[in-house]
Scaffold this active site. Sequence first.
Site, PDB file in Angstrom:
ATOM      1  CE  LYS A 151      31.800  69.360 116.863  1.00 29.62           C
ATOM      2  NZ  LYS A 151      32.780  69.019 117.874  1.00 29.62           N
ATOM      3  CG  ASN A 152      35.411  71.813 117.029  1.00 25.06           C
ATOM      4  OD1 ASN A 152      34.528  71.205 117.640  1.00 25.06           O
ATOM      5  ND2 ASN A 152      36.126  71.260 116.069  1.00 25.06           N
ATOM      6  CB  CYS A 209      33.831  61.436 117.772  1.00 23.50           C
ATOM      7  SG  CYS A 209      32.502  62.087 116.778  1.00 23.50           S
ATOM      8  CG  ASP A 228      36.890  67.663 112.422  1.00 24.69           C
ATOM      9  OD1 ASP A 228      37.305  66.569 112.830  1.00 24.69           O
ATOM     10  OD2 ASP A 228      36.624  68.612 113.180  1.00 24.69           O
ATOM     11  CB  ILE A 270      44.642  64.189 113.384  1.00 19.44           C
ATOM     12  CG1 ILE A 270      45.133  65.210 112.338  1.00 19.44           C
ATOM     13  CG2 ILE A 270      44.331  64.869 114.716  1.00 19.44           C
ATOM     14  CD1 ILE A 270      46.264  66.097 112.741  1.00 19.44           C
ATOM     15  NE  ARG A 299      39.237  64.748 122.872  1.00 23.97           N
ATOM     16  CZ  ARG A 299      40.096  64.195 123.713  1.00 23.97           C
ATOM     17  NH1 ARG A 299      39.707  63.294 124.567  1.00 23.97           N
ATOM     18  NH2 ARG A 299      41.366  64.556 123.716  1.00 23.97           N
ATOM     19  NE  ARG A 334      39.082  62.774 120.076  1.00 25.57           N
ATOM     20  CZ  ARG A 334      38.047  63.497 119.659  1.00 25.57           C
ATOM     21  NH1 ARG A 334      36.858  62.955 119.571  1.00 25.57           N
ATOM     22  NH2 ARG A 334      38.207  64.760 119.338  1.00 25.57           N
ATOM     23  NE  ARG A 394      29.026  64.875 119.563  1.00 21.40           N
ATOM     24  CZ  ARG A 394      30.278  64.565 119.224  1.00 21.40           C
ATOM     25  NH1 ARG A 394      30.565  63.388 118.750  1.00 21.40           N
ATOM     26  NH2 ARG A 394      31.251  65.446 119.379  1.00 21.40           N
TER      27      ARG A 394
HETATM   28  C1  UD1 Z   1      39.511  68.972 118.250  1.00 24.66           C
HETATM   29  C2  UD1 Z   1      38.134  69.109 117.677  1.00 24.66           C
HETATM   30  C3  UD1 Z   1      37.842  67.978 116.705  1.00 24.66           C
HETATM   31  C4  UD1 Z   1      38.946  67.874 115.672  1.00 24.66           C
HETATM   32  C5  UD1 Z   1      40.321  67.839 116.306  1.00 24.66           C
HETATM   33  C6  UD1 Z   1      41.468  67.918 115.304  1.00 24.66           C
HETATM   34  C7  UD1 Z   1      36.970  70.226 119.469  1.00 24.66           C
HETATM   35  C8  UD1 Z   1      35.923  70.155 120.512  1.00 24.66           C
HETATM   36  N1  UD1 Z   1      37.187  69.115 118.767  1.00 24.66           N
HETATM   37  O1  UD1 Z   1      39.525  67.748 118.997  1.00 24.66           O
HETATM   38  O2  UD1 Z   1      36.611  68.238 116.059  1.00 24.66           O
HETATM   39  O3  UD1 Z   1      38.774  66.670 114.935  1.00 24.66           O
HETATM   40  O4  UD1 Z   1      40.481  68.948 117.209  1.00 24.66           O
HETATM   41  O5  UD1 Z   1      41.362  69.076 114.550  1.00 24.66           O
HETATM   42  O6  UD1 Z   1      37.553  71.267 119.225  1.00 24.66           O
HETATM   43  N2  UD1 Z   1      46.409  64.375 121.902  1.00 24.66           N
HETATM   44  C9  UD1 Z   1      47.256  63.825 122.830  1.00 24.66           C
HETATM   45  N3  UD1 Z   1      47.140  64.252 124.128  1.00 24.66           N
HETATM   46  C10 UD1 Z   1      46.231  65.178 124.512  1.00 24.66           C
HETATM   47  C11 UD1 Z   1      45.382  65.746 123.544  1.00 24.66           C
HETATM   48  C12 UD1 Z   1      45.495  65.319 122.241  1.00 24.66           C
HETATM   49  O7  UD1 Z   1      48.097  62.985 122.509  1.00 24.66           O
HETATM   50  O8  UD1 Z   1      46.190  65.515 125.685  1.00 24.66           O
HETATM   51  C13 UD1 Z   1      46.498  63.936 120.487  1.00 24.66           C
HETATM   52  C14 UD1 Z   1      45.213  63.273 120.000  1.00 24.66           C
HETATM   53  O9  UD1 Z   1      45.168  61.902 120.334  1.00 24.66           O
HETATM   54  C15 UD1 Z   1      45.313  63.507 118.503  1.00 24.66           C
HETATM   55  C16 UD1 Z   1      46.022  64.861 118.417  1.00 24.66           C
HETATM   56  O10 UD1 Z   1      46.620  65.086 119.683  1.00 24.66           O
HETATM   57  O11 UD1 Z   1      46.124  62.525 117.915  1.00 24.66           O
HETATM   58  C17 UD1 Z   1      45.140  66.030 118.099  1.00 24.66           C
HETATM   59  O12 UD1 Z   1      44.034  66.036 119.005  1.00 24.66           O
HETATM   60  P1  UD1 Z   1      43.338  67.399 119.477  1.00 24.66           P
HETATM   61  O13 UD1 Z   1      43.771  68.503 118.550  1.00 24.66           O
HETATM   62  O14 UD1 Z   1      43.552  67.567 120.919  1.00 24.66           O
HETATM   63  O15 UD1 Z   1      41.837  67.087 119.199  1.00 24.66           O
HETATM   64  P2  UD1 Z   1      40.629  67.507 120.102  1.00 24.66           P
HETATM   65  O16 UD1 Z   1      40.906  68.803 120.766  1.00 24.66           O
HETATM   66  O17 UD1 Z   1      40.188  66.355 120.892  1.00 24.66           O
END
Ligand code: UD1
Length: 421
Positions: A23-24, A119, A307, A329, A95, A124, A400
């Site tokens: 998916k990701n 989610c 995850d 995370i 997202r 986030r 999803r």
């Molecule tokens: C992606 C995955 C999700 C997975 C997650 C962690 C996708 C579509 N989703 O989510 O399934 O659970 O990685 O492996 O690929 N953060 C910030 N600022 C930002 C972005 C992130 O502070 O601009 C923080 C988040 O709050 C979190 C951490 O960084 O604490 C990691 O988030 P991130 O790796 O960005 O997760 P996603 O990309 O949303």
Amino acid sequence: MADRIVIHGGVPLKGEVSISGAKNAALGILPAAILADSPMVIDNLPNIQDVNIYITMLEKLGAKLEREGDRLTVDPSGIRFENVGLIVEEATKLRASYYILGAFLSRFRKGCQPLPGGCPIGERPINLHILAFEALGAKVEITEKMISMEADELTGAEVTFDPVSVGATINAMLASVMAGGTTVLHNTAKEPHVVDVANCLNLMGARISGAGTDTIKIRGVDCLHGVTYSVVPDQIQAGTYMIAAAATCGDILVKNIIPEHLEALSSKLREMGNEVIEYDDSIRVIGHRPLRPVNIKTMPHPGFPTDLQQPMGVLMSLADGRSRITESIFESRFEYVGELVKMGADASLRTENVAVFNGVDHLTGTAIKATDLRAGAAMVIAGLAAQGTTEVYNLEHIERGYVDLVENFRSLGADIARVSG
Ligand code: UD1
């Protein structure tokens, strides 16, 4: 009555299951297609709700699409910036819709979108995505619900992410592949899907090096071409079946995967007393009892994936002793603990991000709900392992991200069915 999955638990799962594309990774490769100057063919595309929403967005943006099984052909030539207003509904649901921003910035030098959905697992933010867009030269404006940006030109820059972010790393790659000069991203995510998106972009003509390490270097190119690309196997779906094998004391061969992507999980399953045998592109898991308790702390790849912590919570509930999960995370990723307690688990939150599981002899089936995508898979595993009948509600979360979850478990011998209405 609402749609639900009904499981008569207690059957040790046995057999083989083949894993779909990730998916990701797919959610990063679909927007990469926006950047191609000719049609892209994406293979091994998982048939899941998040991907379907993305496909709808691409279509509404003006792409011509042809789908046949797990193959999608995308002709992006008709995509117009003016069409962004048409994807508001989809973008707020998903997202990963934020990747359209990065891809649009690359192609049109501007982007505009409602703030993304996804989610319900805590705050986030997307500040790191914006940090990268601004470093490349975009002027970003955020109102209560919308984000818009524009750049006269995109120029390579140095960006350091803190914390490590999968989404920001992929988005920064999408935004900078056609910027002038060189972009250097520090403290980048190393997840297999980050590497997969980089591999796809490189095949399209990009010059990205270092994906899979802490530092990614992107030398801007003038254009990218359509290619045929096959999405990497989904390590989270694979891990879900591996945990299900252990939870039901079963014996499953999980096929079409890259075993190295699952090392953190394999070692924890072994530590608990299960047998995990790795082959070139498959892993066999044989569940054993008693299960030894373990502690896990979720970490960016190659650490234990956030995850998979929820499915692991189910296994820990059945171990002989006290286990602990530290979620580093996301906040609010323990809502499922309350659902497990309804099934007889002795589990509780010690702090907002630490949950403790005192193993019990067995779980008992009851009505429970999927509180988010991965928690939904965990609830299904709990039902498979439990005595009696479990009904899992709020299936929209599960659908999803899981391809043929019910059918696959049924083919592994489970007494499981999706019941409508
Ligand atoms: C992606 C995955 C999700 C997975 C997650 C962690 C996708 C579509 N989703 O989510 O399934 O659970 O990685 O492996 O690929 N953060 C910030 N600022 C930002 C972005 C992130 O502070 O601009 C923080 C988040 O709050 C979190 C951490 O960084 O604490 C990691 O988030 P991130 O790796 O960005 O997760 P996603 O990309 O949303």
